[in-house]
Design a protein around this motif. Structure first.
Motif, mmCIF file in Angstrom:
data_model
loop_
_atom_site.group_PDB
_atom_site.id
_atom_site.type_symbol
_atom_site.label_atom_id
_atom_site.label_comp_id
_atom_site.label_asym_id
_atom_site.label_seq_id
_atom_site.Cartn_x
_atom_site.Cartn_y
_atom_site.Cartn_z
ATOM 1 N N UNK A 45 0.868 -1.177 0.000
ATOM 2 C CA UNK A 45 0.000 0.000 0.000
ATOM 3 C C UNK A 45 0.906 1.229 0.000
ATOM 4 N N UNK A 46 0.614 2.163 -0.883
ATOM 5 C CA UNK A 46 1.371 3.414 -0.939
ATOM 6 C C UNK A 46 0.673 4.471 -0.088
ATOM 7 N N UNK A 47 1.464 5.153 0.710
ATOM 8 C CA UNK A 47 0.951 6.236 1.548
ATOM 9 C C UNK A 47 1.834 7.464 1.353
ATOM 10 N N UNK A 48 1.227 8.608 1.447
ATOM 11 C CA UNK A 48 1.974 9.856 1.295
ATOM 12 C C UNK A 48 2.741 10.196 2.563
ATOM 13 N N UNK A 49 3.853 10.860 2.357
ATOM 14 C CA UNK A 49 4.634 11.412 3.461
ATOM 15 C C UNK A 49 4.827 12.888 3.144
ATOM 16 N N UNK A 78 4.654 1.322 1.202
ATOM 17 C CA UNK A 78 5.437 2.093 0.237
ATOM 18 C C UNK A 78 5.184 3.570 0.496
ATOM 19 N N UNK A 79 6.236 4.300 0.785
ATOM 20 C CA UNK A 79 6.108 5.723 1.080
ATOM 21 C C UNK A 79 6.242 6.549 -0.187
ATOM 22 N N UNK A 80 5.276 7.403 -0.403
ATOM 23 C CA UNK A 80 5.268 8.321 -1.546
ATOM 24 C C UNK A 80 5.773 9.675 -1.070
ATOM 25 N N UNK A 81 6.940 10.063 -1.545
ATOM 26 C CA UNK A 81 7.542 11.332 -1.157
ATOM 27 C C UNK A 81 7.287 12.357 -2.250
ATOM 28 N N UNK A 101 15.335 2.458 3.095
ATOM 29 C CA UNK A 101 15.678 1.268 2.307
ATOM 30 C C UNK A 101 16.418 0.233 3.145
ATOM 31 N N UNK A 102 17.249 0.687 4.072
ATOM 32 C CA UNK A 102 17.971 -0.237 4.950
ATOM 33 C C UNK A 102 17.000 -1.058 5.799
ATOM 34 N N UNK A 103 15.815 -0.527 6.039
ATOM 35 C CA UNK A 103 14.776 -1.230 6.810
ATOM 36 C C UNK A 103 13.756 -1.917 5.894
ATOM 37 N N UNK A 104 14.054 -1.959 4.589
ATOM 38 C CA UNK A 104 13.168 -2.545 3.577
ATOM 39 C C UNK A 104 11.829 -1.810 3.494
ATOM 40 N N UNK A 105 11.875 -0.521 3.726
ATOM 41 C CA UNK A 105 10.708 0.340 3.519
ATOM 42 C C UNK A 105 10.966 1.053 2.202
ATOM 43 N N UNK A 106 10.118 0.794 1.238
ATOM 44 C CA UNK A 106 10.358 1.323 -0.094
ATOM 45 C C UNK A 106 9.724 2.686 -0.278
ATOM 46 N N UNK A 107 10.361 3.463 -1.115
ATOM 47 C CA UNK A 107 9.927 4.829 -1.363
ATOM 48 C C UNK A 107 9.829 5.075 -2.863
ATOM 49 N N UNK A 108 8.932 5.934 -3.209
ATOM 50 C CA UNK A 108 8.910 6.476 -4.557
ATOM 51 C C UNK A 108 8.760 7.973 -4.413
#
Length: 110
Positions: A45-49, A78-81, A101-108
């Motif tokens: 799930x993508x969420x905004x930051x 998945x964090x949406x920046x 990314x080191x914590x396997x939290x993906x970003x776009x």
């Protein structure tokens, strides 16, 4: 209905955006846990930051605390920046992305 373009800048100015982001992240984690418990096929799930949270020193810890609380793999959030966050301070943004990314939290972003 109120456009995010109207209320997000207000929430950024008054500091409420951090709480709003956190509530949305928690709802996403709760939903993922519900799907896991039901044996559903899972997709991230993508969420905004908001850019305010990018510059918060505990962003990584906050996200990890939620994924631990709901016992979901970090890779499912998945964090949406926003592009504005990137252009405000690209160096800080890249450091944060590396920590995530080191914590396997993906970003776009973009």
């Amino acid at each position: 209905m109120i456009s995010p373009g109207v209320f997000v800048p207000v929430f950024e100015r008054n500091g409420f955006i951090s709480r709003l982001d956190y509530c949305i992240w928690e709802q996403a984690c709760r939903l993922l846990r519900k799907w896991m418990d039901a044996g559903e096929t899972l997709f991230p799930i993508s969420v905004n930051v908001s850019r305010v949270n990018i510059y918060t020193s505990d962003l990584v810890e906050s996200i990890c605390a939620l994924t631990e609380k709901y016992r979901i793999p970090n890779r499912l959030l998945n964090l949406e920046l926003t592009e504005s966050a990137y252009t405000d301070s690209p160096q800080i943004m890249m450091e944060m992305i590396d920590q995530l990314k080191a914590k396997e939290i993906y970003c776009s972003y973009g």
